[in-house]
Scaffold this active site. Structure first.
Site, PDB file in Angstrom:
ATOM      1  CB  SER A   7      -0.876   0.054   1.245  1.00  0.00           C
ATOM      2  OG  SER A   7      -2.043  -1.042   0.943  1.00  0.00           O
ATOM      3  N   GLY A   8       0.225   2.498  -0.009  1.00  0.00           N
ATOM      4  CA  GLY A   8       1.083   3.449  -0.255  1.00  0.00           C
ATOM      5  C   GLY A   8       1.289   4.181  -1.591  1.00  0.00           C
TER       6      GLY A   8
ATOM      7  CG  ASP B 189       4.958  -7.057  -4.876  1.00  0.00           C
ATOM      8  OD1 ASP B 189       4.805  -7.272  -3.664  1.00  0.00           O
ATOM      9  OD2 ASP B 189       5.228  -6.073  -5.209  1.00  0.00           O
TER      10      ASP B 189
ATOM     11  CG  HIS C 102       8.802   0.821  -2.872  1.00  0.00           C
ATOM     12  ND1 HIS C 102       9.352   0.196  -3.995  1.00  0.00           N
ATOM     13  CD2 HIS C 102       7.586   0.529  -2.595  1.00  0.00           C
ATOM     14  CE1 HIS C 102       8.238  -0.695  -4.225  1.00  0.00           C
ATOM     15  NE2 HIS C 102       7.094  -0.538  -3.406  1.00  0.00           N
TER      16      HIS C 102
ATOM     17  CG  ASP D  59      -9.987  51.752   4.568  1.00  0.00           C
ATOM     18  OD1 ASP D  59      -9.274  50.763   4.978  1.00  0.00           O
ATOM     19  OD2 ASP D  59     -10.206  52.286   3.470  1.00  0.00           O
TER      20      ASP D  59
ATOM     21  N   GLY E 205      -7.945  53.479   1.878  1.00  0.00           N
ATOM     22  CA  GLY E 205      -8.718  53.645   0.656  1.00  0.00           C
ATOM     23  C   GLY E 205      -9.916  54.632   0.685  1.00  0.00           C
TER      24      GLY E 205
END
Length: 565
Positions: A44-45, A99, A208, A548, A550
């Site tokens: 797995s992984g 495997d 891996h 502010d 702006g």
């Protein structure tokens, strides 16, 4: 837990064999009664490999080991016994010693029990050729083998025919990977061989985290892709005494590469593979996580030589790749390439409105006489020049309550307006055209402020065209800012002075009233808590006494506008 989560999230497609880390198609009983079944697996992984490939047109079962560890002989044998029917089963196994041994022993035991079993080993790694009997590592090219075998089995081929198709594809696929970092196995010490901040990358490392063929300074995407493709084509030449002319490409995400990077690489691959010196025809491309290595920041590129596969012409191979498959991890090819769709990747964009807005537009606003038009031009220029001059002060305020770029943003917008004025392209005799020009310039200034001002002026333009009155147009612009930006009066934004101005605006316009309203709204922001914009992330006590920026830009521009004669 991962396998259990897969099954519970997708109960209509998948099931788990009791007591085993094995996923199967939910309908495997019907499958084994009618066709050859396909079994694969490994450590797995690497998800979605192999559990994510259980489904129609792909795997019947996936036998999963612990992270990066081969599944046991018994797990493979029990799977063969459970899912194999009279047509037999094909085992597809990546070329790793554990495997090979465990799947091989299970296959021999199953044969002894009377099951029809074939096994195909996949070693597609072109970066490293193992010494002795080890051979090449199995990498993402294994997924091409899954697909070819799954398609053949679904089409009713015999076990011998399915195995032959799988072996033929396995023999003509090559893969090379590259990464900026290793993967880290849960529960084990973090790897230190390759770190993202080292400025290094490895070429040819395994799935891996095994060392690659070389460690390099980080390459550009063009350099990396060119080097990988050359390694693969040189390997074809060395092993097969020929190089392919038609290929299917798999650009595999090794786990930690962003979608942005993957599709940037996809462009690079498609550009370089088709160009000299490679000059390959790409018939299919697959992009995404297909065989990962946990969270490894890297990619692998696989080339399947469509025109070199023994006993199969390119058309048949493409048919197997395109055959229906419904597994969770298989998204299919992103494109079926042809001259027609390659030529249509970019379509025409409607740049201009169907009917341009100009002096001939049937606008309801009253045109200005020469004197008033000239005065309006001077007023707009004065406002823009005032904002350029105010850049240091606006920046100072924004460094206290924002990200420090407000001064530069307003300066950029003001200079764009001045450039438009200097070009003589602004028609001040038509107010709606003035508003439209200001919308275009502020749209290009960037930042939230640019978008807000562009909305303001575009809404003013629209109202002047369709309704005509300036007071209503200004109110419509202010309302549009709230609608699209979400800010409300009192949120400590440039909307505060604009809102105050909208309360006093009238036809005819009183500039004195508008200046007073702008000053009132802007100065009030010094005592407001921020409920919008970047200031929202700053503690309220740090904002007290700081207006502010702006809002102050609106006040500064309005004062200069009114003072111009």
């Amino acid at each position: 837990e991962m396998l259990e989560g897969l099954v519970r999230a997708h109960p209509r497609q998948l099931a788990r064999l009791a007591g085993l880390d094995v996923l199967v198609r939910r309908d495997f009983q019907e499958v084994k009664a009618s066709q050859v079944v396909i079994i694969s697996g490994g450590g797995s992984g690497h998800e979605p490999a192999h559990a994510g490939f259980c489904g129609e047109g792909l795997l019947t079962a996936a036998v999963c080991g612990k992270v990066f560890s081969s599944p046991s002989v018994d797990a493979v044998l029990h799977t063969i016994r459970t899912v194999t029917g009279p047509s037999g089963c094909l085992l597809i196994v990546k070329n790793y010693t554990g495997d090979r041994l465990n799947f091989g022993l299970a296959a021999e035991q199953a044969k002894a029990e009377g099951f029809k079993v074939e096994i195909v080993f996949v070693g597609d790694d072109a970066a490293l050729v193992g010494k002795g009997v080890t051979g090449r590592r199995g990498l993402a090219g294994t997924v091409f083998v899954h697909k070819a075998a799954g398609a053949a089995a679904a089409a009713g081929a015999t076990l011998e025919e399915v195995a032959a198709a799988a072996r033929a594809v396995a023999a003509k696929v090559r893969t090379v990977g590259a990464a900026l970092s290793m993967c880290n196995v849960p529960g084990k010490a973090l790897g230190t061989r390759l770190q993202p901040d080292d400025g290094k990358m490895e070429l040819g490392l395994g799935i891996h985290g095994e060392p690659g063929r070389e460690t390099l300074d980080v390459l550009s995407s063009q350099e990396l892709v060119s080097r990988i493709i050359k390694i693969i084509l040189d390997d074809f030449q060395a092993m097969d005494k020929a190089q392919p002319k038609r290929v299917a490409v798999m650009l595999n995400n090794l786990g930690g590469t962003t979608a942005l990077e993957m599709y940037g690489l996809a462009k690079t691959v498609l550009d370089l593979v088709a160009a000299d010196p490679f000059s390959l025809i790409v018939d299919r491309i697959y992009v995404g996580p297909l065989m990962t290595s946990l969270e490894m920041q890297g990619v692998s590129i696989s080339l399947l030589a469509l025109d070199m596969i023994d006993g199969l012409d390119a058309t048949r191979v493409l048919k197997s790749l395109d055959a229906n498959a419904t597994a969770l991890g298989w998204q299919g090819a992103l494109a079926t390439f042809s001259q027609e769709n390659l030529a249509r990747t970019e379509l025409e964009v409607a740049v201009a409105a169907p009917k341009a807005i100009d002096a001939t537009t049937n606008a309801k606003c009253t045109p200005l006489g020469d004197d008033d038009a000239a005065k309006l031009g001077r007023q707009v220029r004065a406002a823009a020049e005032a904002l350029v001059e105010a850049e240091p002060k606006l920046t100072e305020w924004d460094q206290l309550c924002g990200d420090g770029d407000a001064g530069e943003t307003f300066e950029k917008g003001a200079k764009l307006v001045l450039a438009a004025l200097d070009s003589g392209t602004v028609d001040f005799s038509h107010p709606h055209l003035v508003a439209g020009s200001l919308a275009e310039q502020t749209k290009q200034m960037g930042g939230t402020s640019g978008a807000v001002l562009a909305i303001l002026f575009r809404a003013i333009e629209s109202h002047l065209i369709h309704e005509g009155d300036f007071a209503g147009a200004f109110k419509a612009g202010v309302a549009a800012i709230s609608t699209y930006g979400g800010a409300q009066p009192g949120f400590r934004t440039m909307l505060d002075p604009l809102h105050e101005m909208s309360l006093v605006v009238a036809d005819p316009v009183s500039l004195e009233d508008l200046v007073g309203a702008a000053q009132k709204g802007a100065e009030a922001t010094a005592n407001m808590n921020a409920l919008a914009g970047r200031s929202n992330y700053i503690p309220d006590e740090k904002l007290q006494g700081v207006p502010d920026p702006g809002a102050m830009a609106v006040q500064i521009a309005m004062e200069a506008f009114a003072a111009a004669v």
